[in-house]
Design a protein around this motif. Structure first.
Motif, short mmCIF file in Angstrom:
data_model
loop_
_atom_site.label_atom_id
_atom_site.label_comp_id
_atom_site.label_asym_id
_atom_site.label_seq_id
_atom_site.Cartn_x
_atom_site.Cartn_y
_atom_site.Cartn_z
N TRP A 8 0.92 -1.03 -0.07
CA TRP A 8 -0.04 -0.07 -0.03
C TRP A 8 0.90 1.36 0.12
O TRP A 8 0.65 2.11 -0.94
CB TRP A 8 -0.66 0.01 1.22
N LEU A 9 1.81 1.14 0.78
CA LEU A 9 2.72 2.11 0.90
C LEU A 9 3.57 2.68 -0.30
O LEU A 9 3.56 3.76 -1.15
CB LEU A 9 3.98 2.20 2.11
N ALA A 10 4.14 1.39 -1.03
CA ALA A 10 4.82 1.34 -2.28
C ALA A 10 3.81 1.93 -3.51
O ALA A 10 4.40 2.58 -4.25
CB ALA A 10 5.19 0.08 -2.63
N LEU A 11 2.55 1.57 -3.38
CA LEU A 11 1.58 2.00 -4.38
C LEU A 11 1.58 3.56 -4.31
O LEU A 11 1.53 4.26 -5.23
CB LEU A 11 0.18 1.21 -4.33
N GLY A 12 1.33 3.77 -3.06
CA GLY A 12 1.19 5.30 -2.84
C GLY A 12 2.54 6.14 -3.34
O GLY A 12 2.37 7.38 -4.12
N GLN A 13 3.60 5.45 -2.96
CA GLN A 13 4.83 6.31 -3.55
C GLN A 13 4.77 6.26 -5.14
O GLN A 13 5.04 7.33 -5.86
CB GLN A 13 6.18 5.37 -3.04
N THR A 14 4.46 5.16 -5.98
CA THR A 14 4.15 4.96 -7.26
C THR A 14 3.54 6.16 -7.79
O THR A 14 3.98 6.56 -8.70
CB THR A 14 4.00 3.73 -7.70
N PHE A 15 2.16 6.27 -7.24
CA PHE A 15 1.16 6.98 -7.83
C PHE A 15 1.63 8.72 -7.63
O PHE A 15 1.51 9.44 -8.43
CB PHE A 15 -0.02 6.87 -7.19
N GLN A 16 2.36 8.96 -6.30
CA GLN A 16 2.96 9.86 -6.20
C GLN A 16 4.13 10.59 -7.20
O GLN A 16 3.88 11.49 -7.91
CB GLN A 16 3.63 10.30 -4.77
N MET A 17 5.04 9.54 -7.61
CA MET A 17 5.95 9.84 -8.50
C MET A 17 5.36 10.19 -9.64
O MET A 17 5.58 11.17 -10.72
CB MET A 17 6.95 8.56 -8.48
N ILE A 18 4.52 9.24 -10.13
CA ILE A 18 3.85 9.23 -11.69
C ILE A 18 2.98 10.55 -11.82
O ILE A 18 3.05 11.40 -12.66
CB ILE A 18 3.17 7.94 -12.08
N GLY A 19 2.16 10.83 -10.60
CA GLY A 19 1.14 12.06 -10.77
C GLY A 19 1.93 13.25 -10.74
O GLY A 19 1.68 13.96 -11.79
N MET A 20 3.02 13.45 -9.84
CA MET A 20 3.70 14.70 -10.23
C MET A 20 4.48 14.87 -11.64
O MET A 20 4.64 15.92 -12.12
CB MET A 20 4.58 14.76 -9.11
N ALA A 21 4.97 13.88 -11.78
CA ALA A 21 5.97 13.67 -12.94
C ALA A 21 4.91 13.86 -14.39
O ALA A 21 5.37 14.66 -15.37
CB ALA A 21 6.45 12.37 -13.37
N VAL A 44 2.01 7.48 -19.37
CA VAL A 44 1.79 7.16 -17.99
C VAL A 44 2.34 5.52 -17.83
O VAL A 44 3.06 5.50 -16.89
CB VAL A 44 0.19 7.22 -17.63
N ILE A 45 2.06 4.93 -18.89
CA ILE A 45 2.50 3.57 -18.67
C ILE A 45 4.10 3.45 -18.80
O ILE A 45 4.69 2.67 -18.08
CB ILE A 45 1.97 2.64 -19.75
N SER A 46 4.54 4.37 -19.50
CA SER A 46 6.00 4.44 -19.39
C SER A 46 6.84 5.04 -18.25
O SER A 46 7.71 4.30 -17.79
CB SER A 46 6.50 5.43 -20.70
N LEU A 47 5.84 6.03 -17.57
CA LEU A 47 6.31 6.51 -16.57
C LEU A 47 6.14 5.29 -15.30
O LEU A 47 7.18 5.34 -14.33
CB LEU A 47 5.38 7.41 -15.95
N LEU A 48 5.45 4.52 -15.41
CA LEU A 48 5.13 3.20 -14.25
C LEU A 48 6.36 2.62 -14.53
O LEU A 48 7.07 2.13 -13.54
CB LEU A 48 3.92 2.73 -14.91
N ASN A 49 6.81 2.14 -15.92
CA ASN A 49 7.90 1.44 -16.03
C ASN A 49 9.08 1.94 -15.57
O ASN A 49 10.06 1.48 -14.96
CB ASN A 49 8.00 1.26 -17.70
N TYR A 50 9.48 3.33 -15.79
CA TYR A 50 10.70 4.20 -15.42
C TYR A 50 10.49 4.08 -13.88
O TYR A 50 11.76 4.11 -13.17
CB TYR A 50 10.61 5.58 -15.87
N SER A 51 9.38 4.47 -13.25
CA SER A 51 9.45 4.61 -11.67
C SER A 51 10.08 3.54 -10.95
O SER A 51 10.22 3.24 -10.02
CB SER A 51 7.79 4.94 -11.47
N ALA A 52 9.86 2.03 -11.77
CA ALA A 52 10.35 0.87 -11.18
C ALA A 52 11.82 1.09 -11.02
O ALA A 52 12.30 0.80 -10.13
CB ALA A 52 9.73 -0.15 -11.95
N MET A 53 12.32 1.53 -12.20
CA MET A 53 13.79 1.66 -11.94
C MET A 53 14.26 2.59 -11.16
O MET A 53 15.31 2.59 -10.28
CB MET A 53 14.31 2.03 -13.50
#
Lengths: 228, 342
Positions: A13-26, A165-174
């Protein structure tokens, strides 16, 4: 392999929040910068409405060439290299190179050229006749951009957005790996470094679901917007 | 209303080799206020470039364009945009915004002019009424037929009350029936609003149905120009021949072939019978057509008179005296099988 949901859910849940935060701002930054860049890529091209800004054809051609070059440079670096290379810049902007907010910098830098090219493709699909019609009605160039080009290309831009957005998700993992956190971070630390297959499988399922959702929403919105 | 003087347009070749392409080689044209002026020509003749130069969508290489007393080529960008608001334009492929409804499309020009929402709404309702599309105001262009789309195009072009309407092949992608209805609409608007219309087309039908004046353009030059009635009364006019195709008919050796044009009440008279009776000759009709051109009834006839030209001077003079425009075609082939007349 055990799925201990009591432990896993809070972590994920925490990780999901961080992912969405990163993607959302970016994403917000990507749209704010990438859309105008895409518009400029098309309109400063030969025959475009800004082919000669301030009456100078040379300036238009120069701007077009420079933008094209910068966008291509941004697109030619693998994200992991871009991210490392940008660490000093990230420190300068955010003050740190660790954490979700810091990860936004390389994510944005990577996503802007990507999105700008997709915007360019969408805008080039707009029939030149519409621009002529707007000119014949006495439209300014700004009006042509914001009332003809962008609205007419909206379905394509929305599809480009979901791809971005999908690319951002991909990058955010890295980005997670060098301290950004998020889903990718979990998959790497728990799944790879600790050999915890339960986390690995769960994050894969999560990512697949998220991508499917984003694409479905993007396609549905694009369909709604398209009246061609 | 529109005066074009020595208009030239050339494009540089795409690669540096070869010479420039001259689309327009010095066009002079004058369109009177309140008339419908048709420019006809084959594809590649330069008519599209010509009409796009009138509102400067295309910058001429040389020459001047004056619309409503304003020399457009001398205006600044801002002044040109304002001037364009007084010149409506409609297009072959309609060029409607697919993301906007009919109502929003028609409003577009009014938004550009800076009208308030309430004023825009009122004007749109009025103009949609005028073009007969009130019931489709909330439809998207993709839901409309070709004819309806062009009506939206017309409504959009006229929403800002322009004095002039430019029509770039506006009926060329429509079927004949729809073409008729759009032409009728343009004519009505021309009469009702005193709208000056400059149109280009490759279809003679358009000239025949609605034009007061016409010009023929070929290879970037105007080769014929005048009111349609004057052109019809000009025996050598290519436009009038195209308006009235009589087909190819062979004359027999030893006969004289005569072509006549007649307009108005002359069309009602028994010309052939009179000729036959007065001169006692057997007149043979090779081809004839009577049609309505604009508001005029006009006829064209090709006759064969016995005997060579010299022996037919009297009947030909008689025809001319009665107000007909008579052209004696070049000598009939001595051997009919060797070719066709003209």
């Amino acid at each position: 392999m055990t799925f201990d949901w009591h432990v896993m859910i809070p972590v994920l849940w925490l990780a999901l929040g961080q992912t969405f935060q990163m993607i959302g701002m970016a994403l917000v930054l990507t749209i704010v910068v990438g859309l105008p860049v895409g518009v400029l890529l098309v309109t400063t091209d030969r025959g475009g409405i800004f082919e000669a800004p301030f009456g100078s054809r040379r300036f238009g051609a120069g701007l077009h060439a420079v933008l094209g070059f910068v966008v291509n440079v941004g697109r030619s670096l693998p994200f992991i290299i871009l991210m490392v290379a940008l660490i000093p810049f990230t420190r300068l902007v955010v003050g740190t190179s660790i954490g979700p907010v810091a990860a936004v910098v390389p994510l944005t830098v990577a996503a802007i050229p990507f999105f700008a090219r997709l915007v360019e493709i969408a805008l080039r699909e707009v029939d030149g006749g519409l621009i002529e019609a707007a000119k014949s009605l006495g439209a300014t160039r700004g009006t042509i951009v914001w009332k003809v080009l962008v609205p007419e290309a909206r379905p394509g831009i929305v599809l480009g957005l979901s791809t971005s957005v999908i690319s951002l998700l991909n990058y955010s993992a890295m980005a997670g790996i060098i301290g950004g956190g998020g889903i990718g971070d979990i998959a790497f630390r728990y799944g790879y470094q600790r050999f915890d297959t339960a986390y690995l499988i769960t994050t894969i399922v999560l990512l697949v679901v998220i991508v499917q959702l984003i694409q479905s929403i993007g396609s549905a919105v694009a369909r709604r917007l398209s009246h061609r | 209303m529109i005066t074009i003087t020595n208009l030239q347009k050339s494009y540089p070749r795409a690669n540096s080799r070869g010479s420039d392409v001259h689309a327009l080689r010095g066009i002079d044209l004058h369109v009177e206020e309140g008339e419908i002026f048709g420019v006809v020509g084959a594809s590649g003749a330069g008519k599209s470039t010509l009409i796009r130069c009138v509102n400067l969508l295309e910058r001429p290489t040389a020459g001047t364009i004056t619309v409503a007393g304003q020399n457009l080529t001398q205006l600044s960008d801002g002044e040109l945009r304002t001037a364009r608001q007084g010149i409506g334009m409609i297009f072959q492929h309609f060029n409607l915004l697919s993301s906007r409804t009919v109502r929003e499309n028609v409003q577009f020009g009014l938004e550009i002019m800076g009208l308030k929402k309430a004023e825009r709404e009122a004007r749109v309702t009025e103009i949609l009424e005028l073009v007969g599309l009130s019931d489709r105001a909330s439809a998207y262009p993709s839901e409309l037929s070709g004819g309806q789309k062009q009506r939206v195009g017309i409504a959009r072009a006229l929403a800002g009350n322009p004095k002039v309407l430019l029509s770039d092949e506006a009926t060329s992608s429509l079927d004949p029936q729809t073409t008729d209805s759009i032409l009728q609409l343009l004519k009505d608007l021309n009469r009702k609003l005193g709208l000056t219309i400059l149109l280009i087309t490759h279809e003679m039908e358009v000239v025949k149905k609605i034009c007061d004046s016409a010009a023929l353009i070929d290879d970037g030059r105007i080769v014929e120009n005048g009111t349609v009635i004057d052109l019809l009364n000009t025996p050598k006019s290519k436009i009038s021949h195209a308006l009235f195709p009589l087909g190819e008919s062979h004359g027999s050796p030893g006969h004289t072939i005569v072509e006549m044009m007649y307009a108005g009440e002359l069309a009602e008279r028994p010309i052939v019978a009179t000729l036959s009776r007065e001169f006692g000759i057997d007149v043979n009709i090779l081809g004839a057509a009577v049609e309505n051109v604009g508001d005029h009834r006009v006829g064209r006839m090709r006759l064969e008179l016995p005997g060579d030209r010299a022996s037919n001077e009297a009947p030909i003079a008689r025809l001319r005296d009665s107000g007909l425009f008579v052209e004696v075609l070049d000598d009939v082939m001595p051997d009919a099988s060797s070719g066709v007349v003209r």
